[in-house]
Design an enzyme around this catalytic site. Structure first.
Site, short mmCIF file in Angstrom:
data_model
loop_
_atom_site.label_atom_id
_atom_site.label_comp_id
_atom_site.label_asym_id
_atom_site.label_seq_id
_atom_site.Cartn_x
_atom_site.Cartn_y
_atom_site.Cartn_z
N VAL A 74 0.85 -1.19 0.00
CA VAL A 74 0.00 0.00 0.00
C VAL A 74 0.89 1.24 0.00
CG1 VAL A 74 -1.73 1.34 1.24
CG2 VAL A 74 -1.90 -1.16 1.19
N LYS A 75 0.59 2.14 -0.90
CA LYS A 75 1.27 3.43 -0.95
C LYS A 75 0.34 4.48 -0.35
CE LYS A 75 2.84 6.96 -4.24
NZ LYS A 75 3.11 7.28 -5.66
N THR A 76 0.83 5.19 0.65
CA THR A 76 0.00 6.19 1.29
C THR A 76 0.85 7.38 1.69
OG1 THR A 76 -1.79 6.47 2.91
CG2 THR A 76 0.20 5.33 3.67
N ASP A 118 8.12 6.25 -2.10
CA ASP A 118 7.94 6.33 -3.54
C ASP A 118 7.95 7.81 -3.89
OD1 ASP A 118 7.42 5.86 -6.19
OD2 ASP A 118 5.26 5.58 -5.93
#
Length: 285
Positions: A172-174, A220
């Site tokens: 998960v990218k958050t 990221d």
């Protein structure tokens, strides 16, 4: 998980230290020719060897990334709305699994918009994408979109990240926030932190450090690297934190040292507000 899926994940999140440095260059799928990413081939080339993986669209991968690279590709497969449209949350899957395989994607990436008008559509699409991708051993990265209406605190991000994990996302990218440890603790899959809008270099390094210390596997980053006046120096400084366990002072010192002798200086000086054209209601990367 099968061998192929584990192998792809290990190329993105390095097993020796459980860390990841992803370079985001997929902004054009809704922003068009983003400031300092107008020529993606020229931007990507000097940075590619310094990241663990590249988050990219299929169009840029085909036209602007060397096919001889061994850097894993995290392929953006969602889209459908632009910065000038009415609602950025109205996304759908735009890339077939067959095309992703042809592009040798190491992972597939899509956004979910928890709490938005199109929440149902994006969450269901995530579940469908995971089901299809797992048939071929390809992991899925879910991006939790945030914005003015959606919020950016630990309560909201915990909700969005947990929903993504519950649907089967492998990463998960958050976004980073206060009490980020709570977000990490409530999400059973690895979290990678988005760099977000351009901020001063030392602040971006602090963001990287705080994210790692709070339990994220890595960052990221896009704009905070290639919108820097010295992109190569910046990505190497970020890498020093992610993989070299440097603190912020050490990484910033490295950035300044590399910047002083770096031939890969960005062509344009930073603008005070490089994201002026972006709508305030929702941000994606």
């Amino acid at each position: 998980m099968n061998w192929g899926l584990n192998n792809r994940l290990s190329a993105i999140i390095k097993p020796q230290n459980n860390r990841a440095l992803m370079l985001a260059v997929d902004h054009g799928y809704f922003l068009g020719p983003t400031e300092k990413l107008e020529n993606p081939k020229k931007v990507i080339a000097p940075l590619l060897k310094h990241c663990d993986s590249l988050m990219v669209t299929r169009g840029v991968q085909r036209t602007s990334v060397s096919a001889t690279t061994d850097t894993p590709m995290v392929l953006r497969v969602s889209g459908g709305s632009s910065i000038i449209g009415e609602d950025l949350s109205q996304e759908d899957i735009t890339v077939s699994i067959q095309d992703a395989i042809r592009l040798n994607a190491s992972a597939l990436a899509m956004s979910i918009f928890v709490g938005s008008k199109y929440e149902y559509q994006t969450v269901v699409n995530l579940g469908k994408l995971v089901s299809e991708a797992e048939q071929y051993g390809i992991p899925v990265l879910a991006v939790t979109a945030v914005g003015k209406e959606l919020g950016k605190d630990a309560r909201y991000l915990s909700l969005a990240c947990r929903i993504a994990a519950e649907q089967g996302a492998h990463i998960v990218k958050t976004y980073y926030c206060d009490n980020f440890e709570k977000v990490v603790q409530s999400c059973p899959v690895p979290i990678i932190v988005a760099g977000g809008k351009k901020i001063p270099e030392r602040d971006a390094l602090q963001l990287t450090y705080n994210s790692i210390k709070s339990g994220a596997v890595g960052v990221d980053m896009g704009r905070n690297i290639w919108q820097s006046e010295y992109p190569v120096a910046m990505i190497r400084a970020v890498r020093a934190i992610v993989h070299g366990n440097s603190n912020v002072d050490q990484a910033f010192k490295l950035y300044k040292k590399l910047a002083n002798g770096n031939p890969n200086k960005s062509q344009k000086p930073n603008q005070k507000n490089p994201n002026k054209s972006q709508k305030p209601n929702q941000a994606k990367n």
